[in-house]
Design an enzyme around this catalytic site. Structure first.
Site, mmCIF file in Angstrom:
data_model
loop_
_atom_site.group_PDB
_atom_site.id
_atom_site.type_symbol
_atom_site.label_atom_id
_atom_site.label_comp_id
_atom_site.label_asym_id
_atom_site.label_seq_id
_atom_site.Cartn_x
_atom_site.Cartn_y
_atom_site.Cartn_z
ATOM 1 N N ASP A 8 0.883 -1.159 0.000
ATOM 2 C CA ASP A 8 0.000 0.000 0.000
ATOM 3 C C ASP A 8 0.932 1.223 0.000
ATOM 4 O OD1 ASP A 8 -2.309 1.636 0.461
ATOM 5 O OD2 ASP A 8 -1.691 1.782 2.560
ATOM 6 N N LEU A 9 0.397 2.384 -0.333
ATOM 7 C CA LEU A 9 1.230 3.592 -0.394
ATOM 8 C C LEU A 9 0.993 4.527 0.800
ATOM 9 C CD1 LEU A 9 2.998 5.740 -1.896
ATOM 10 C CD2 LEU A 9 0.920 6.413 -3.095
ATOM 11 N N ASP A 10 -0.232 5.098 0.829
ATOM 12 C CA ASP A 10 -0.532 6.130 1.830
ATOM 13 C C ASP A 10 -0.459 5.557 3.246
ATOM 14 O OD1 ASP A 10 -1.175 8.128 -0.127
ATOM 15 O OD2 ASP A 10 -3.058 7.074 -0.484
ATOM 16 N N THR A 16 1.268 10.330 3.552
ATOM 17 C CA THR A 16 0.188 11.011 2.837
ATOM 18 C C THR A 16 -1.186 10.713 3.438
ATOM 19 O OG1 THR A 16 0.602 9.249 1.260
ATOM 20 C CG2 THR A 16 1.152 11.475 0.552
ATOM 21 N N LYS A 44 -9.377 5.147 5.574
ATOM 22 C CA LYS A 44 -8.082 4.687 5.060
ATOM 23 C C LYS A 44 -8.265 3.520 4.093
ATOM 24 C CE LYS A 44 -5.118 6.307 8.766
ATOM 25 N NZ LYS A 44 -4.232 5.926 9.881
ATOM 26 N N GLY A 45 -7.630 3.629 2.940
ATOM 27 C CA GLY A 45 -7.682 2.559 1.952
ATOM 28 C C GLY A 45 -8.909 2.610 1.057
ATOM 29 N N ILE A 46 -9.824 3.513 1.366
ATOM 30 C CA ILE A 46 -11.104 3.589 0.643
ATOM 31 C C ILE A 46 -10.994 4.616 -0.497
ATOM 32 C CG2 ILE A 46 -13.591 4.062 0.959
ATOM 33 C CD1 ILE A 46 -12.492 1.594 2.545
ATOM 34 N N ARG A 48 -11.684 7.510 -3.410
ATOM 35 C CA ARG A 48 -12.099 8.915 -3.217
ATOM 36 C C ARG A 48 -13.625 9.049 -3.107
ATOM 37 N NH1 ARG A 48 -9.800 12.414 -7.859
ATOM 38 N NH2 ARG A 48 -7.953 11.204 -7.277
ATOM 39 N N SER A 115 -2.215 0.544 -4.397
ATOM 40 C CA SER A 115 -2.828 1.672 -3.704
ATOM 41 C C SER A 115 -4.131 2.041 -4.392
ATOM 42 C CB SER A 115 -1.882 2.874 -3.738
ATOM 43 O OG SER A 115 -2.563 4.033 -3.306
ATOM 44 N N ALA A 116 -5.124 2.409 -3.579
ATOM 45 C CA ALA A 116 -6.401 2.864 -4.137
ATOM 46 C C ALA A 116 -6.267 4.259 -4.741
ATOM 47 C CB ALA A 116 -7.456 2.885 -3.035
ATOM 48 N N SER A 117 -5.113 4.888 -4.522
ATOM 49 C CA SER A 117 -4.957 6.294 -4.935
ATOM 50 C C SER A 117 -4.588 6.470 -6.396
ATOM 51 C CB SER A 117 -3.891 6.967 -4.069
ATOM 52 O OG SER A 117 -3.650 8.264 -4.560
ATOM 53 N N ASN A 119 -3.381 9.122 -7.339
ATOM 54 C CA ASN A 119 -2.174 9.953 -7.276
ATOM 55 C C ASN A 119 -0.925 9.110 -7.014
ATOM 56 O OD1 ASN A 119 -3.275 12.790 -7.435
ATOM 57 N ND2 ASN A 119 -4.477 12.033 -5.708
ATOM 58 N N LYS A 146 -10.789 -1.934 -1.764
ATOM 59 C CA LYS A 146 -10.518 -2.608 -0.497
ATOM 60 C C LYS A 146 -11.749 -2.411 0.387
ATOM 61 C CE LYS A 146 -5.704 -1.154 -1.005
ATOM 62 N NZ LYS A 146 -4.606 -0.293 -0.557
ATOM 63 N N GLU A 170 0.204 -3.015 4.734
ATOM 64 C CA GLU A 170 -0.921 -2.068 4.816
ATOM 65 C C GLU A 170 -0.961 -1.321 6.144
ATOM 66 O OE1 GLU A 170 -3.591 -0.688 3.736
ATOM 67 O OE2 GLU A 170 -3.876 -1.537 1.756
ATOM 68 N N ASP A 171 -1.606 -0.151 6.129
ATOM 69 C CA ASP A 171 -1.872 0.565 7.387
ATOM 70 C C ASP A 171 -3.376 0.691 7.656
ATOM 71 O OD1 ASP A 171 -2.351 2.420 5.292
ATOM 72 O OD2 ASP A 171 -2.243 4.049 6.758
HETATM 73 C C1 BG6 Z 1 -5.937 5.408 -0.415
HETATM 74 C C2 BG6 Z 1 -6.063 6.272 0.817
HETATM 75 O O1 BG6 Z 1 -4.627 4.944 -0.530
HETATM 76 O O2 BG6 Z 1 -6.282 6.150 -1.577
HETATM 77 C C3 BG6 Z 1 -7.451 6.890 0.903
HETATM 78 O O3 BG6 Z 1 -5.816 5.484 1.971
HETATM 79 C C4 BG6 Z 1 -7.771 7.628 -0.393
HETATM 80 O O4 BG6 Z 1 -7.501 7.768 1.999
HETATM 81 C C5 BG6 Z 1 -7.599 6.670 -1.573
HETATM 82 O O5 BG6 Z 1 -9.095 8.133 -0.371
HETATM 83 C C6 BG6 Z 1 -7.868 7.348 -2.923
HETATM 84 O O6 BG6 Z 1 -6.882 8.311 -3.163
HETATM 85 P P1 BG6 Z 1 -6.949 9.414 -4.304
HETATM 86 O O7 BG6 Z 1 -5.564 10.025 -4.272
HETATM 87 O O8 BG6 Z 1 -7.204 8.696 -5.603
HETATM 88 O O9 BG6 Z 1 -8.024 10.361 -3.941
HETATM 89 MG MG MG Z 2 -2.824 3.252 3.480
#
Ligand code: BG6
Ligand code: MG
Length: 229
Positions: A8-10, A16, A44-46, A48, A115-117, A119, A146, A170-171
């Site tokens: 996982d990233l964040d 972050t 966390k992990g969810i 946007r 990562s779900a992000s 970014n 997740k 993971e965190d």
């Molecule tokens: C996850 C974070 O890694 O990414 C969440 O734990 C975040 O908090 C999710 O909502 C989505 O990220 P982003 O950068 O696409 O908005």
């Molecule tokens: Mg995380």
């Protein structure tokens, strides 16, 4: 035998998770919904949009906005978040992470990002670790977020490995649930309470140790195999 790590990233590679919290708090303030760090654990992990839905539900405002307004609100949060991550640099890697990743690569262990992000890729680049990763799962391609195991199963698949040949780190509670459901050895970073479902947990990234993790994962897979007879 463990041949890959799916990260996982964040909140694991860099802090972050704190910036996500700050950006959601800012948006929450504008929507008249206050929440604290305890509630934030559930974000966390969810993804946007799912995070926004959870916040609205928490504030009893699930029906207060149209779908277009919700998209605009999520974009607003992301713009705030992007400002917070502008100056991320290799100095923002969490303690011990740089050494951990290099040690894993030296041991010929492949690395994936799960990562779900959206970014994620830009953050890896700013952290200066994108070359250490063999593959990145694109969260836009997923059907389920997740705690569904899909992202970790994909991470293993993109490395050409079986889930039981990988360790997931993971965190988030939802993330540990996802790793476990994928049939991977789960390593949690966080409090004992929030990481209670993890196969192994540390309270701080500086305590992540390749040898300890590989030993625990080897014992775990031995147990799993015995259990299947
Ligand atoms: C996850 C974070 O890694 O990414 C969440 O734990 C975040 O908090 C999710 O909502 C989505 O990220 P982003 O950068 O696409 O908005
Ligand atoms: Mg995380």
């Amino acid at each position: 035998m463990i041949k890959g790590f799916v990260f996982d990233l964040d909140g694991v590679l860099t802090d972050t998770a704190e910036y996500h919290y700050l950006a959601w708090q800012e948006l929450g303030g504008k929507m008249g919904i206050a929440f604290d760090r305890v509630f934030n654990e559930q974000l966390k992990g969810i993804s946007r949009m799912d995070s926004l839905e959870r916040i609205l539900k928490y504030g009893n405002k699930s029906r207060a906005y149209t779908e277009d307004e919700k998209i605009a609100l999520a974009n607003e949060k992301n713009e705030d978040y992007k400002k917070l991550i502008t100056n991320i640099s290799p100095a923002d890697l969490l303690p011990g992470i740089s050494e951990l990743l290099k040690e894993l690569k030296a041991a010929d262990i492949q690395l994936a990002l799960a990562s779900a992000s959206k970014n994620g890729p830009i953050i890896l680049k700013r952290l200066g670790i994108e070359n250490l990763f063999d593959t990145i799962v694109d969260p836009a391609c997923l059907t389920h977020g997740k705690p569904d195991p899909e992202i970790f199963i994909k991470g293993a698949e993109q490395l050409g490995l079986r889930p039981d040949e990988c360790v997931g780190v993971e965190d988030a509670e939802a993330g540990i649930e996802a790793i476990n459901a994928a049939g991977m050895f789960s390593v949690g970073v966080g409090s004992k309470e929030s990481m209670k479902a993890a196969d192994l947990f540390v309270t701080d990234t500086s305590e992540l140790n390749v040898r300890d993790i590989l030993t625990a994962a080897a014992n775990w897979s031995h147990k799993e195999q015995k259990g299947s007879f």
